[in-house]
Design an enzyme around this catalytic site. Structure first.
Site, PDB file in Angstrom:
ATOM      1  N   GLU A 120       6.325   2.729  -3.357  1.00 58.86           N
ATOM      2  CA  GLU A 120       7.321   3.784  -3.536  1.00 58.86           C
ATOM      3  C   GLU A 120       8.458   3.631  -2.527  1.00 58.86           C
ATOM      4  OE1 GLU A 120       5.964   7.210  -5.952  1.00 58.86           O
ATOM      5  OE2 GLU A 120       4.745   7.537  -4.149  1.00 58.86           O
ATOM      6  N   GLU A 140      -2.144   5.524  -7.663  1.00 52.93           N
ATOM      7  CA  GLU A 140      -2.398   6.965  -7.600  1.00 52.93           C
ATOM      8  C   GLU A 140      -3.253   7.479  -8.758  1.00 52.93           C
ATOM      9  OE1 GLU A 140       0.949   6.307  -4.818  1.00 52.93           O
ATOM     10  OE2 GLU A 140       0.364   5.514  -6.778  1.00 52.93           O
TER      11      GLU A 140
END
Length: 266
Positions: A120, A140
């Site tokens: 990210e 995730e």
């Protein structure tokens, strides 16, 4: 220069090098690291002698994601850092380049793991160099979590949507070669050389007119989601002022005189 126990800052010529420095945890994001990153971005923007930024990791890894225990301050971060987060609840998002974009180019030098929050943060950088054995991925969903660092918005704008969705929905790891094939990174280099290649790219940028470089970067991001007509109009707003600078005149003179230009950000 700033920095914290988990984020080192050093100069390499006109390049500011920010190093995630928690190798025993594969550079998992901690509160001291986030504070150091936040301050590093601001330091680079405030210092006109800095023309580019390189982000890398110590100990053979880039970043393995968020360390929730460290972020909560469970014995790893002093009161100083917890106070910083209380004073600016958005600090961690700025540090991760979710809510802040440095005006100087940011080059990522990736060795080893660049996963979850690491991938990210990567999406907030401008140019990306990966070592051959680097690993990428957004894990995730495999943990029942959501990649809230910006990936569901940014990734589909940076790589084809089918690849973005596969990465987001499978939570599987990607090799450096596969990351390059889908456009997540631009260079794959031998292990141990990602930083040196990133610094080479930074030096190429540093030799260019800094006002022009910053205006070009601003225009690319500002116009990314515009129509072509609106984007071209915005490009003129970003670009025309550059022509009326001492740097532009110096660039023309240096070209005519067949010598390297000496830019002064004027």
């Amino acid at each position: 220069m700033g920095g914290t126990e988990h984020l080192t800052v050093q100069r390499e010529g006109a390049t500011l090098v920010l190093t995630l420095n928690r190798p025993q945890a594969r550079n998992a994001l901690s509160l001291p690291m986030l504070v150091g990153l936040h301050d590093g971005w601001l330091e680079a923007d405030a210092d006109d002698s800095v023309r580019s930024i390189v982000l890398t990791g110590a100990g053979g890894s880039f970043c393995s994601g968020m360390d929730l225990k460290a972020l909560a301050g469970n014995g790893m971060a002093g009161e100083e850092y917890r106070d910083r987060l209380k004073a600016d609840p958005d600090l961690h998002w700025k540090a991760m380049l979710r809510h802040h974009r440095p005006r100087k180019p940011v080059i990522a030098a990736v060795e080893g793991y660049c996963v979850a929050g690491g991938t990210e943060v990567l999406q907030g950088t401008d140019i990306r160099v990966a070592a051959e054995s680097a690993t990428f991925g957004l894990f995730e969903v495999k943990r029942g979590l959501f990649p809230i660092g910006g990936s569901t918005v940014r990734l589909q704008r940076q790589i084809p949507r089918t690849h973005a969705l596969e990465m987001l929905l499978t939570g599987r790891p990607y090799s450096a070669r596969e990351a390059a094939a889908i456009g997540l990174v631009g260079h794959v280099v031998p292990d141990g050389t990602a930083l040196s290649r990133a610094l080479e790219i930074a030096e190429q940028i540093n030799s260019c007119g800094p006002l022009a470089v910053e205006a070009v970067k601003a225009s690319v991001y500002e116009t990314a989601e515009m129509t072509e007509t609106d984007g071209l109009a915005a490009e003129l707003t970003c670009g025309w002022p550059v022509f009326d600078t001492a740097d532009a005149r110096e660039g023309a003179r240096a070209f005519a005189e067949k010598r390297p230009p000496v830019y002064k950000r004027a």
